[in-house]
Motif scaffolding. Structure first.
Motif, PDB file in Angstrom:
ATOM      1  N   CYS A 198       0.819  -1.215   0.000  1.00 25.71           N
ATOM      2  CA  CYS A 198       0.000   0.000   0.000  1.00 25.71           C
ATOM      3  C   CYS A 198       0.853   1.265   0.000  1.00 25.71           C
ATOM      4  CB  CYS A 198      -0.937  -0.002   1.198  1.00 25.71           C
ATOM      5  SG  CYS A 198      -2.120  -1.369   1.150  1.00 25.71           S
ATOM      6  N   GLY A 199       2.157   1.116   0.127  1.00 22.23           N
ATOM      7  CA  GLY A 199       3.043   2.262  -0.039  1.00 22.23           C
ATOM      8  C   GLY A 199       3.601   2.339  -1.446  1.00 22.23           C
ATOM      9  N   PHE A 200       4.076   1.202  -1.946  1.00 22.57           N
ATOM     10  CA  PHE A 200       4.715   1.175  -3.267  1.00 22.57           C
ATOM     11  C   PHE A 200       3.720   1.306  -4.412  1.00 22.57           C
ATOM     12  CE2 PHE A 200       9.061  -0.415  -2.193  1.00 22.57           C
ATOM     13  CZ  PHE A 200       9.738   0.394  -3.091  1.00 22.57           C
ATOM     14  N   LEU A 201       2.651   0.524  -4.391  1.00 25.17           N
ATOM     15  CA  LEU A 201       1.773   0.442  -5.564  1.00 25.17           C
ATOM     16  C   LEU A 201       1.121   1.772  -5.938  1.00 25.17           C
ATOM     17  CD1 LEU A 201       0.091  -3.073  -5.243  1.00 25.17           C
ATOM     18  CD2 LEU A 201       2.127  -2.386  -6.522  1.00 25.17           C
ATOM     19  N   PRO A 202       0.539   2.531  -5.003  1.00 19.70           N
ATOM     20  CA  PRO A 202      -0.027   3.818  -5.428  1.00 19.70           C
ATOM     21  C   PRO A 202       1.028   4.787  -5.940  1.00 19.70           C
ATOM     22  CG  PRO A 202      -0.179   3.564  -3.044  1.00 19.70           C
ATOM     23  CD  PRO A 202       0.244   2.249  -3.585  1.00 19.70           C
ATOM     24  N   THR A 203       2.230   4.693  -5.380  1.00 10.69           N
ATOM     25  CA  THR A 203       3.313   5.555  -5.865  1.00 10.69           C
ATOM     26  C   THR A 203       3.658   5.233  -7.305  1.00 10.69           C
ATOM     27  OG1 THR A 203       4.214   5.583  -3.613  1.00 10.69           O
ATOM     28  CG2 THR A 203       5.663   6.334  -5.377  1.00 10.69           C
ATOM     29  N   LEU A 204       3.884   3.952  -7.582  1.00 12.76           N
ATOM     30  CA  LEU A 204       4.252   3.546  -8.943  1.00 12.76           C
ATOM     31  C   LEU A 204       3.110   3.798  -9.914  1.00 12.76           C
ATOM     32  CD1 LEU A 204       6.109   0.196  -8.167  1.00 12.76           C
ATOM     33  CD2 LEU A 204       7.088   2.471  -8.534  1.00 12.76           C
ATOM     34  N   ASN A 205       1.883   3.628  -9.460  1.00  7.12           N
ATOM     35  CA  ASN A 205       0.727   3.836 -10.325  1.00  7.12           C
ATOM     36  C   ASN A 205       0.664   5.275 -10.808  1.00  7.12           C
ATOM     37  OD1 ASN A 205      -1.743   3.672 -11.610  1.00  7.12           O
ATOM     38  ND2 ASN A 205      -2.931   3.707  -9.732  1.00  7.12           N
ATOM     39  N   LEU A 206       0.782   6.229  -9.896  1.00  4.46           N
ATOM     40  CA  LEU A 206       0.670   7.641 -10.268  1.00  4.46           C
ATOM     41  C   LEU A 206       1.853   8.097 -11.108  1.00  4.46           C
ATOM     42  CD1 LEU A 206      -0.852  10.273 -10.096  1.00  4.46           C
ATOM     43  CD2 LEU A 206       0.222  10.714  -7.881  1.00  4.46           C
ATOM     44  N   VAL A 207       3.059   7.667 -10.741  1.00  2.00           N
ATOM     45  CA  VAL A 207       4.244   8.107 -11.495  1.00  2.00           C
ATOM     46  C   VAL A 207       4.248   7.504 -12.888  1.00  2.00           C
ATOM     47  CG1 VAL A 207       6.773   8.141 -11.530  1.00  2.00           C
ATOM     48  CG2 VAL A 207       5.560   8.431  -9.370  1.00  2.00           C
ATOM     49  N   SER A 208       3.783   6.262 -13.024  1.00  2.00           N
ATOM     50  CA  SER A 208       3.721   5.662 -14.359  1.00  2.00           C
ATOM     51  C   SER A 208       2.740   6.417 -15.248  1.00  2.00           C
ATOM     52  CB  SER A 208       3.321   4.183 -14.260  1.00  2.00           C
ATOM     53  OG  SER A 208       2.012   4.049 -13.727  1.00  2.00           O
ATOM     54  N   GLU A 209       1.657   6.930 -14.668  1.00  2.00           N
ATOM     55  CA  GLU A 209       0.737   7.762 -15.443  1.00  2.00           C
ATOM     56  C   GLU A 209       1.403   9.055 -15.891  1.00  2.00           C
ATOM     57  OE1 GLU A 209      -3.411   8.270 -14.528  1.00  2.00           O
ATOM     58  OE2 GLU A 209      -3.289   6.780 -12.933  1.00  2.00           O
ATOM     59  N   LYS A 210       2.258   9.593 -15.029  1.00  2.71           N
ATOM     60  CA  LYS A 210       3.013  10.789 -15.419  1.00  2.71           C
ATOM     61  C   LYS A 210       3.908  10.496 -16.618  1.00  2.71           C
ATOM     62  CE  LYS A 210       3.489  13.286 -11.021  1.00  2.71           C
ATOM     63  NZ  LYS A 210       4.476  13.816 -10.047  1.00  2.71           N
ATOM     64  N   GLU A 211       4.637   9.387 -16.550  1.00  2.00           N
ATOM     65  CA  GLU A 211       5.572   9.059 -17.628  1.00  2.00           C
ATOM     66  C   GLU A 211       4.841   8.762 -18.940  1.00  2.00           C
ATOM     67  OE1 GLU A 211       8.146   5.919 -16.295  1.00  2.00           O
ATOM     68  OE2 GLU A 211       9.580   7.356 -15.477  1.00  2.00           O
ATOM     69  N   THR A 290      10.022  10.550 -12.240  1.00  2.00           N
ATOM     70  CA  THR A 290      10.176   9.261 -12.911  1.00  2.00           C
ATOM     71  C   THR A 290       9.908   8.125 -11.927  1.00  2.00           C
ATOM     72  OG1 THR A 290      12.536   9.051 -12.395  1.00  2.00           O
ATOM     73  CG2 THR A 290      11.940  10.239 -14.420  1.00  2.00           C
ATOM     74  N   VAL A 291       9.674   6.943 -12.490  1.00  2.00           N
ATOM     75  CA  VAL A 291       9.446   5.765 -11.660  1.00  2.00           C
ATOM     76  C   VAL A 291      10.672   5.446 -10.822  1.00  2.00           C
ATOM     77  CG1 VAL A 291       9.069   3.266 -11.723  1.00  2.00           C
ATOM     78  CG2 VAL A 291       7.704   4.762 -13.183  1.00  2.00           C
ATOM     79  N   LEU A 292      11.858   5.608 -11.388  1.00  2.00           N
ATOM     80  CA  LEU A 292      13.096   5.317 -10.652  1.00  2.00           C
ATOM     81  C   LEU A 292      13.225   6.220  -9.430  1.00  2.00           C
ATOM     82  CD1 LEU A 292      15.711   3.770 -10.390  1.00  2.00           C
ATOM     83  CD2 LEU A 292      16.791   5.440 -11.924  1.00  2.00           C
ATOM     84  N   GLN A 293      12.925   7.514  -9.591  1.00  2.00           N
ATOM     85  CA  GLN A 293      12.980   8.419  -8.450  1.00  2.00           C
ATOM     86  C   GLN A 293      12.026   7.979  -7.346  1.00  2.00           C
ATOM     87  OE1 GLN A 293      12.245  12.457  -9.651  1.00  2.00           O
ATOM     88  NE2 GLN A 293      14.130  12.641 -10.842  1.00  2.00           N
ATOM     89  N   SER A 294      10.814   7.632  -7.733  1.00  2.00           N
ATOM     90  CA  SER A 294       9.820   7.228  -6.726  1.00  2.00           C
ATOM     91  C   SER A 294      10.225   5.941  -6.028  1.00  2.00           C
ATOM     92  CB  SER A 294       8.447   7.070  -7.380  1.00  2.00           C
ATOM     93  OG  SER A 294       8.446   5.999  -8.314  1.00  2.00           O
ATOM     94  N   ILE A 295      10.805   5.004  -6.763  1.00  2.00           N
ATOM     95  CA  ILE A 295      11.251   3.743  -6.152  1.00  2.00           C
ATOM     96  C   ILE A 295      12.337   4.003  -5.124  1.00  2.00           C
ATOM     97  CG2 ILE A 295      12.489   1.585  -6.611  1.00  2.00           C
ATOM     98  CD1 ILE A 295      10.972   1.379  -9.228  1.00  2.00           C
TER      99      ILE A 295
END
Length: 377
Positions: A198-211, A290-295
């Motif tokens: 619940c921490g990683f998935l919403p982060t990656l979801n939103l950033v992937s939409e940005k990319e 970017t996704v890398l930054q969020s990870i």
């Protein structure tokens, strides 16, 4: 269009995105299964600064020496002197101590007369490792004191000390009588799963939409910030409850561990903690390009949460400055709730402070997530 219909449309969009991504549903189901089956078998702990409450019914020179030697140990700390066992038990139930040492009346006199009385010891078994090691440390300290006393005062006490050295204490472990370390770890692993999913998935979801650029279409719509944030959070509240349900089920089927208290208390805490972690994830996503930054950012947050929440290392064994920092670490409160409900049967009314803090943190983080989301028209 009404806000409720807008939110419903956004939620349907999020659900479709989850369904179309073959990786995320597998992670949601497989990660809890792997974590719950593997980590309880391999995890271990080292413990220091075990709190010992002393009930001195003898009040002799020997009993005072036993308490002083315990307090002088590197691994033990006398956290209180009590007149009755019930007073010490209340301290242990509040989590202020880990071991209760009860010295019987006329202990020194009986030792000198060769009657070999036993000291009673009760250890908190919620943390199996800390309870077991704390009991062993206390037993070793008592035995060392008796040996030293016998060496300084030869006579009847020498044979009594030798007998006590072989088995000086009667031990009872509270809340976890078998000292099964899995009983301590399984509830805590639920916390780790909620942090990761619940921490990683919403982060990656939103950033992937940005990319991908799809977020730009949302920026030109009249959707409000809070409505947008809620559409991102609600699916992960449901996912968090699903993850906790899988963990509870595995704990029951594989390890035979079921909550002593009301399981609804765990679900209530899970809802609040999911709110905290998903809100934190969206804040990181809002600040990441970017996704890398969020990870990388989320990984740093997760490491701090796991190390400073009491998940693996007891908070009482940390330096004092680190213990102060843990009050700002949300997983600390979820871990306290889950372990207390699972092993002690503690009620919501007794854990109200942890629930209130989690709710306050969740509200603050969600409001911050909405405030940091920038719409560009």
């Amino acid at each position: 269009m009404a806000k409720n219909s807008i939110l419903g449309a956004l939620l349907r969009k999020e659900i479709l995105m989850l369904k179309r991504n073959p990786f995320i549903p597998r992670v949601i189901v497989m990660l809890p299964i792997m974590v719950m089956l593997v980590i309880p078998l391999v995890a271990n702990l080292d413990v220091k600064h075990v709190g010992v409450d002393v009930v001195d019914n003898d009040r002799s020179q020997l009993s005072r020496r036993i308490a002083a030697d315990i307090d002088a140990s590197e691994y033990l700390t006398v956290t209180g002197h009590y007149n009755t066992y019930d007073e010490a038990l209340r301290s242990l139930e509040r989590g202020k101590s880990d071991v209760i040492l009860t010295i019987p009346p006329h202990y020194e006199r009986d030792m000198e007369s060769g009657r070999f009385p036993k000291i009673d010891l009760a250890a908190n078994g919620v943390n199996a490792t800390k309870g077991a090691l704390g009991a062993n440390y206390t037993i070793a300290s008592v035995a060392a004191t008796l040996r030293l006393t016998a060496a300084m005062s030869p006579g009847p006490l020498t044979s009594a000390a030798a007998e006590a050295d072989s088995n000086p204490v009667s031990v009872m472990y509270m809340y976890n009588p078998t000292l099964n370390f899995r009983n301590f770890m399984v509830p805590a692993l639920m916390v780790m799963l909620v942090i990761m999913i619940c921490g990683f998935l919403p982060t990656l979801n939103l950033v992937s939409e940005k990319e991908k650029g799809t977020i730009e279409a949302m920026n030109v719509t009249p959707v409000g910030r809070m409505t947008f944030v809620m559409s991102k959070l609600i699916p992960y509240w449901v996912i968090g409850l699903l993850v906790v349900s899988i963990a509870i089920l595995i704990g029951w089927l594989v390890y035979g561990l079921i909550p002593v208290g009301n399981v609804l208390s765990i679900y209530l805490a899970a809802v609040l903690f999911t709110l905290v972690m998903s809100g934190l994830g969206l804040i990181i996503a809002n600040k990441s390009a970017t996704v890398l930054q969020s990870i990388l950012m989320m990984f740093a947050v997760i490491v701090v949460c796991q190390l400073m929440s009491g998940l693996f290392t007891p908070i009482s064994s940390m330096p004092e400055w680190a213990q102060l920092i843990t009050y700002a670490v949300p997983p600390r409160y979820f871990i306290e709730i889950v372990r207390a409900v699972y092993l002690k049967g503690t009620s919501v009314s007794e854990l109200w402070m942890q629930f209130v803090i989690l709710a306050a943190m969740g509200g603050l983080l969600c409001a911050t997530a909405a405030a940091t989301y920038r719409k560009r028209s």
